[in-house]
Scaffold this active site. Structure first.
Site, mmCIF file in Angstrom:
data_model
loop_
_atom_site.group_PDB
_atom_site.id
_atom_site.type_symbol
_atom_site.label_atom_id
_atom_site.label_comp_id
_atom_site.label_asym_id
_atom_site.label_seq_id
_atom_site.Cartn_x
_atom_site.Cartn_y
_atom_site.Cartn_z
ATOM 1 N N CYS A 67 15.290 30.468 16.683
ATOM 2 C CA CYS A 67 16.100 31.294 15.784
ATOM 3 C C CYS A 67 16.899 30.452 14.797
ATOM 4 C CB CYS A 67 17.033 32.201 16.582
ATOM 5 S SG CYS A 67 18.217 31.328 17.626
ATOM 6 N N GLU A 115 23.764 37.238 19.147
ATOM 7 C CA GLU A 115 23.212 36.009 18.574
ATOM 8 C C GLU A 115 21.849 36.370 17.994
ATOM 9 O OE1 GLU A 115 23.367 32.670 21.247
ATOM 10 O OE2 GLU A 115 25.499 32.411 20.842
#
Length: 476
Positions: A254, A220
């Site tokens: 993010c 991720e």
């Protein structure tokens, strides 16, 4: 975190821990749903009992507002726990599949079995949620796990360490602390699955290390997630949602909007609406954003200096500051900042910002936007703000992203019925709910032969057998 190749002098405790988990993984693999649900309920009970400890830890590490911790760390984790607790029995059942005509006389199903010993490496920006969320999936799937939390959030790491030690034996779940050299030593071990959350650059190093042991990975990562606003968007609502998605956690997210592409006709309205939204969120009392108890700080001096350098570079190359830009290195504070007149040669448009700077880029035509996006890395998420279905369909058909959110930001991460993850440079694999369970499982296909005619095609290949094979080739 940068992976390095230095040898770790005190590596001895790591290998025995891994070996102990590998032995115990055989026992854990045999656990049924009630046992696994019991482990998840232990985590849930601990969190609800010690929530103040968690909010204090995050505030200590980078002044994350307690209410923001409750929302983005505690609620998000508890949400994932609830879904796994409620649905795990169904996930673990054999999943039947249709029988092709050529397989007449057989039945088939998919059986999800645990991969074994897993490694979870977490970042510093959401240091609790992004380590416990994959742990929930690992435990639901019947694995053991070694957790490597970030060394940049020591208070939160201490909370995680105490929680895990009080709930699990080391041969089932353990915390290994340290810097990049510890991560490197862990990556040398033949884990059955690695789940890494962090930057694209380090993700490449993790993937290279995993390849040496042919270990499966979930990555991720991040990247420059665009936010596209067209002329039909509800500007006031759009501004509020962009402001929240960008400046929660001081932009250190993010999946935060990295830059905004806005139709020139509504650009000025959007900029003004974002200014007002920031004022309401972080400066309602007029004392300034820095005095707000609702705004976090940059994690450390190194990241502050990186962001300040990006801001200075953009200013030197001719950008216009439409809002913010106040900084205080002693407090690791950077004000919510809007940048206009940015160009591709500026650092803010070349690398993931991961902070409270937001470039605003006007466009005139859809073709202009497509030219801008074409050739760039596929983002972790794309945000689309429009009131017309034809416009959103247009962009969904012509772009690619790990996820897409229409008329909001960040909310996909809490949607436990959808897969969350990147594509290419922004990640490999998916998480959330059943998709996280899948990541930590081997989907084992099982075919059960009961009766059938397949043995009629065994040698010797007589004319009759050849005609039967020909029939199979042409019609089945």
């Amino acid at each position: 975190m940068e992976i390095v190749t230095d040898n770790l002098e005190n590596e001895a405790p790591i290998r025995p821990l891994f070996d102990a988990q590998r032995q115990h993984a055989r026992i854990v693999a045999l656990t049924k749903a009630p046992e696994r649900i019991g482990k998840l309920k232990k985590i849930q009970a601990y969190l609800l009992k010690n929530r103040t400890g968690l909010t204090t830890a995050l505030y200590t590490d980078f002044r994350k507002p307690p209410a923001e911790t409750e929302l983005t760390e505690l609620f998000a984790t508890n949400n994932e726990l609830n879904v796994a607790i409620q649905q795990l029995k169904q996930w673990m059942k054999p999943h039947p599949v249709p029988t092709p005509l050529a397989m007449l006389g057989t039945s088939g199903y998919v059986r999800y079995e645990p991969k074994g010993v897993t490694l979870i490496i977490a970042p510093w920006n959401y240091p609790f949620y992004l380590i416990i969320k994959p742990l929930i999936s690992a435990l639901a799937a019947g694995n053991t796990a070694i957790l490597k939390p970030s060394e940049l959030t020591p208070a939160t790491t201490a909370f995680i360490r105490e929680m895990i030690r009080s709930l699990f034996a080391e041969e089932e779940v353990a915390v290994v602390e340290g810097d990049a050299t510890v991560a490197q030593k862990l990556l040398e071990l033949p884990f059955d699955h690695i789940f890494f959350t962090g930057s694209t650059a380090v993700g490449k190093q993790v993937l290279a290390a995993a390849a040496r042991n042919l270990t499966s990975v979930t990555l991720e990562l991040g990247g420059k997630s665009p936010c596209l606003v067209d002329e039909t968007a509800d500007i006031e609502a759009t501004a509020r949602r962009i402001a929240w998605g960008k400046w929660v956690n001081s932009g250190q997210t993010c999946v935060a909007p990295d830059y905004v592409l806005v139709q020139r006709l509504v650009k000025d309205r959007l900029v003004e609406a974002i200014r007002k939204a920031v004022q309401r969120m972080y400066n309602a009392d007029g004392k300034g954003v820095q005095a707000s108890e609702s705004y976090a700080r940059i994690i450390n001096n190194r990241h502050f200096d990186r962001l300040k350098a990006l801001l200075d570079d953009a200013r030197e190359k001719g950008c216009t500051v439409s809002m913010g830009a106040q900084t205080d290195p002693a407090d690791r504070f950077i004000e919510p900042t809007l940048l206009e007149n940015v160009s591709i040669n500026m650092g803010v448009m070349q690398e993931e910002i991961f902070g409270p700077l937001l470039p605003i880029i006007p466009y005139d035509t859809r073709e202009e936007v497509l030219r801008y996006l074409t050739g760039r890395d596929k983002p972790l998420v794309m945000y689309l703000f429009s009131q017309t279905a034809s416009a959103t369909d247009h962009w969904l058909d012509r772009t690619s992203a790990g996820n897409t959110v229409i008329n909001d930001t960040l909310i996909h991460f809490a949607h436990t019925e959808l897969p969350v993850g990147g594509v290419n440079q922004s990640g490999i694999g998916k998480s959330n709910g059943f998709y996280g369970f899948q990541e930590f499982s081997n989907a084992r296909g099982v075919v059960h032969r009961q009766f059938g005619v397949l043995d009629l095609i065994y040698p010797p290949y007589s004319d009759k057998v050849k005609r039967l094979i020909n029939f199979f080739v042409k019609y089945l």
